[in-house]
Design an enzyme around this catalytic site. Structure first.
Site, short mmCIF file in Angstrom:
data_model
loop_
_atom_site.label_atom_id
_atom_site.label_comp_id
_atom_site.label_asym_id
_atom_site.label_seq_id
_atom_site.Cartn_x
_atom_site.Cartn_y
_atom_site.Cartn_z
N HIS A 1 -36.06 135.52 16.51
CA HIS A 1 -35.65 134.37 17.32
C HIS A 1 -34.75 134.72 18.49
CE1 HIS A 1 -37.19 130.87 15.08
NE2 HIS A 1 -37.05 131.62 14.01
N LYS B 1 -39.10 118.40 23.17
CA LYS B 1 -38.83 117.01 22.77
C LYS B 1 -38.63 116.13 24.00
CE LYS B 1 -36.68 118.99 18.75
NZ LYS B 1 -35.46 119.71 18.34
N LYS C 1 -26.73 129.73 27.93
CA LYS C 1 -27.39 128.44 28.14
C LYS C 1 -26.85 127.73 29.40
CE LYS C 1 -28.37 127.85 23.20
NZ LYS C 1 -29.82 127.68 23.07
N THR D 1 -36.54 124.39 21.80
CA THR D 1 -37.45 123.34 21.31
C THR D 1 -37.02 121.97 21.83
OG1 THR D 1 -36.18 123.37 19.26
CG2 THR D 1 -38.32 124.46 19.23
N LYS E 1 -27.41 121.01 23.69
CA LYS E 1 -27.78 122.21 22.92
C LYS E 1 -26.48 122.93 22.57
CE LYS E 1 -30.42 123.28 26.44
NZ LYS E 1 -31.76 123.66 26.04
N ARG E 2 -26.57 123.96 21.71
CA ARG E 2 -25.38 124.74 21.40
C ARG E 2 -24.69 125.15 22.69
NH1 ARG E 2 -25.95 129.89 19.55
NH2 ARG E 2 -28.15 129.85 20.05
#
Length: 841
Positions: free
Chosen positions: A379, A687, A578, A683, A572-573
């Site tokens: 991952h 969505k 990110k 992911t 998100k985290r």
């Protein structure tokens, strides 16, 4: 809360008689079953029937049905005896179970009517349920989507995880920024889980290896705790098949309490094994900065692997006894074990140990069975996330497993020397054991690759990077071992149930609801993308979702937001790769420009509400500084009377599945802006796209495939590509980077103190300088900032064209068919696990 008669519904209605009826389908029968549980499965004082009591009674009435279906599924699997998959994951981010189970069983109408008869609305009762705190981010949510798809596709499969009492943490936002408190989802109990008192396995830690006279080895001594199984039923959509997520709880036995010491007043000493057992499932990802923290994490990983494999083997034994003819060489034709990331790597040496030491197999036979049974999903390409465990710690906690790992490594290295002379100089990086005298470690990813029959990445770009870079030399040894399985999401939870208005519109225009299990049918919307009637209905569904979200935001943050503004969301985290920092710097620049405009200029801008949410790991200081900055910017912007009509900034606290189910349907622009090559898949991007939200993003992870599917013109692209990143980092190191003036202006504005007195120096320092720890802008925020701002300007222009934007939104949903977890799981089943559907008749 008043019932139909205007009275508070706090006591049981007398008109409806209590009657146990697990098969109830009609509202009156269901109401009777709910009343039955309120009376005869009581968890509260009698006579009370408030919303909380109603939730538990409703859940238990539904659980009756699930247990019945689960039993039928289990009996059917036992009769047919198919090959089964066992999915091992340290995380499952389940979300609420009530609305999902009612939806999958197609009982929304009857349950809503039944609760109305009892004086409640289904939505109000669903609100009482707490999210199961068994996961953190995308890894755990993916595992939960996969379980939903396994059940829906009628696959013989089980999930295995740990029953964390306090999850990761509950995030609260104060003036100091993020603070962490324990999750309380099990403070009372979970109505969904079924404890299996007959499914208990011993799990050993520490101890020593005993060599028997015949040369065989046995692990003895140390601490032995008990793994107790709790099953959570997972219903498929529109099928009888209901599978299980089996969660392990760690316990000590009664005889492990030293009564003599206890009666001497040595209470802690007397109960130390009970205390140590309890620690194992207290929290997800305990801090590992200390030796004790590392030991506890390693215990958790081994506890999951050992309990699960003992369970799998005992089931294999049961069948062998029943049939009398099954051999160990048959094991891989009946069992597939999937390791979700490196956390369950210890399944490899533990399966070898159980086969050799407990069942008498020789090395070659045990290795043949193990390497044909286990498969590994990678991952991440982030070095810090590729687990490496200290060899001394492993020897201390798991001495027998270290012997086995040493032997696997020795044999692998010998094979390389015998067959691949060209790789001789690569052995030090290919080997499982890194024997660097300063820090000898076990490389878990290497152990997974060497031992598994299949290794897969989770998006095409990610799998390509694994094959070309991270695992390139292994690919030259085993070219057929590596696959791609692009992640997916369940369309049930992430569209059908969380956005019923939009779902109904899709069903109306496609003239079928079969898209719920065949998501490729969404392409049928493309032909209507310009249709004014569809656009009008689409816009009304979106505004309904936006209004619902605005009410939620005001309730949890106190900030009032305008549903007609552009809703721009990044959830998100919180992690530097990110790049939530780039998002908030862009917002800061926008704020500064708005302040500099004349009132009539401001009126021409597109009003925007920026929402950011996510948890920063408790010890990740820079991530927590980003959370603090977003909140500080929000405080200033939202209270500025000149600007707050045109810009609002909201940090959404305690992001979880339930919050996502509110945010995603109400979103219009979503940010997936990681440094290219660093996000394995993502992911949440899927969505958002499925819900008709447009994406601004880099060519990273699954963004690449989403852009291909929805159309390049419906995706706001910016930033460096993965293959450019190494060169750009080198140029930065060599002092060749020239920052964009807008980037400098945004940073300077923070330094000016306009957002308060907190010292953001250390956070901004990460963007400064050319080299050094925590400096040099490793994640290329500065390089990508100008193209990011240009892309944001294109967003504003596009949003002004309402018809154009609605068309893009429809095409985004129409292009999301590929990203169903049903497609992903069907590929795993066929191409990795070799299992087939086993529907309950």
């Amino acid at each position: 809360m008043a019932n139909a008669n205007g009275k508070a519904a706090t006591s049981l209605p007398e008109k409806i008689s209590a009657k146990a009826n697990p098969e109830a389908n009609e509202a009156t029968e269901i109401a009777g079953n709910i009343i039955y549980h309120a009376k005869y499965s009581p968890h509260f004082s009698p006579l009370k029937f408030g919303p909380e009591q109603a939730l538990y009674a409703t859940a238990e009435s539904l659980r009756d049905r699930l247990i019945q279906l689960w039993n039928e599924t289990y009996v059917h699997f036992n009769k047919v005896d198919p090959k089964q998959t066992y999915y091992l994951s340290m995380e499952y981010l389940q979300g609420r179970a009530l609305t999902n189970a009612i939806g999958n069983l197609n009982l929304q109408g009857p349950y809503a009517d039944a609760l109305r008869k009892l004086g409640y609305e289904l939505e109000e009762i669903a609100e009482q349920e707490k999210d199961a705190a068994l996961g953190n981010g995308g890894l755990g949510r993916l595992a939960s989507c996969f379980l939903d798809s396994m059940a829906t596709l009628n696959l013989p499969a089980w999930g295995y995880g740990l029953r964390y009492r306090h999850g990761l943490f509950k995030q609260i936002i104060t003036k100091k920024g993020q603070e962490e408190i324990p999750e309380d989802w099990l403070e009372k109990f979970s109505p969904w889980e079924i404890v299996r008192h007959d499914v208990v396995f011993p799990v050993r830690f520490f101890g020593k290896v005993q060599i028997n006279p015949d040369g065989s080895r046995k692990w003895v001594g140390g601490d032995v705790v008990q793994a107790l199984a709790y099953d959570v039923p997972i219903p498929g959509y529109n099928t009888k098949n209901t599978i299980s997520l089996r969660l392990w709880e760690a316990k000590a036995r009664a005889e492990d309490l030293d009564l003599f010491q206890f009666n001497e007043g040595e209470y802690e000493l007397a109960a130390q094994l009970h205390s140590r057992a309890q620690q194992i499932c207290t929290v997800l990802y305990p801090g590992d900065a200390t030796e004790n923290g590392k030991l506890l994490r390693l215990k958790q990983q081994f506890f999951l692997c050992s309990a699960s494999l003992q369970d799998i083997i005992s089931r294999f034994h049961e069948r062998s006894t029943a049939e009398g003819s099954r051999k160990w060489s048959d094991f891989p034709s009946k069992v597939a074990v999937q390791m979700n990331d490196t956390h369950p790597t210890l399944a490899i040496p533990e399966l070898m140990r159980l086969l050799m030491d407990d069942n008498g197999l020789g090395w070659d036979e045990a290795w043949d069975v193990t390497s044909r049974t286990v498969a590994y999903t990678n991952h991440t390409v982030l070095p810090e996330a590729l687990e490496k465990w200290s060899q001394s710690l492993m020897w201390k906690l798991l001495p027998r497993h270290m012997e086995i790992i040493e032997e696997i490594d020795k044999r692998f290295v010998q094979t390389i020397r015998d067959t691949r002379v060209d790789l001789e100089d690569k052995i030090s990086s290919l080997s499982i054991l890194d024997n660097n005298p300063q820090k000898p470690v076990v490389r878990m990813a290497n152990l997974c690759v060497v031992s598994s029959h299949t290794v897969n990445g989770v998006a095409q770009l990610h799998s390509d990077i694994l094959k070309a870079e991270l695992f390139a030399d292994y690919v030259s040894i085993w070219p057929n071992k590596f696959q791609n399985k692009t992640n997916g999401i369940t369309p049930r939870r992430w569209l059908r149930f969380c956005s019923p208005e939009l779902s109904d519109i899709i069903t109306k225009w496609l003239k079928t609801d079969k898209w719920i299990t065949d998501l490729d049918l969404l392409t049928g919307l493309r032909q209507f993308a310009d249709n004014e009637e569809l656009q009008s209905e689409w816009a009304s569904a979106k505004i309904a979702n936006k209004k619902r979200l605005a009410q939620y935001i005001e309730r949890v943050t106190g900030v009032s937001i305008d549903p007609t503004s552009l809703f721009d969301i990044q959830v998100k985290r919180i992690h530097e790769y990110k790049r939530q920092l780039m998002n908030i710097l862009g917002v800061i620049y926008r704020f500064k420009k708005l302040k500099e405009m004349k009132p009539e200029e401001r009126k021409k801008t597109v009003p925007r509400t920026v929402m950011i949410g996510g948890k920063a790991f408790a010890t990740y200081t820079n991530a927590k500084r980003i959370v603090k900055l977003v909140n500080d910017v929000g405080d200033v912007v939202n209270s500025d009377p000149e600007v707050n009509e045109y810009l609002k900034v909201v940090f959404v606290p305690n992001y979880n599945v339930t919050v996502a189910e509110m945010l995603i349907p109400g979103s219009e622009l979503s940010q997936h802006i990681s440094t290219a090559g660093m996000e394995a898949s993502g992911t949440s991007n899927m969505k958002f796209a499925l819900n008709g939200c447009l994406i601004i993003g880099t060519l990273d992870g699954a963004n690449v495939e989403i852009r291909e599917e929805v159309g390049e013109e419906n995706f706001f692209l910016f930033g460096a590509t993965a293959d450019q990143v190494p060169r750009l980092r080198k140029e930065r190191k060599d002092g060749l980077f020239k920052p964009d003036p807008r980037f400098e202006e945004a940073k300077q504005f923070v330094k000016s103190g306009v957002f308060g007195s907190y010292d953001y120096g250390p956070l901004l320092d990460s963007l400064e300088g050319n080299t050094g720890f925590g400096r040099g802008d490793y994640f290329l925020v500065g390089y990508d900032f100008p193209s990011y701002m240009d892309a944001q300007a294109k967003v504003d222009e596009a949003y002004k064209d309402r018809k154009g934007w609605l068309k893009m939104s429809i095409l985004s949903t129409a292009g999301s068919g590929k990203f169903s977890s049903d497609r992903t799981i069907a590929q795993y089943a066929k191409e990795i696990w070799n299992i087939e559907a086993c529907p309950v008749p």
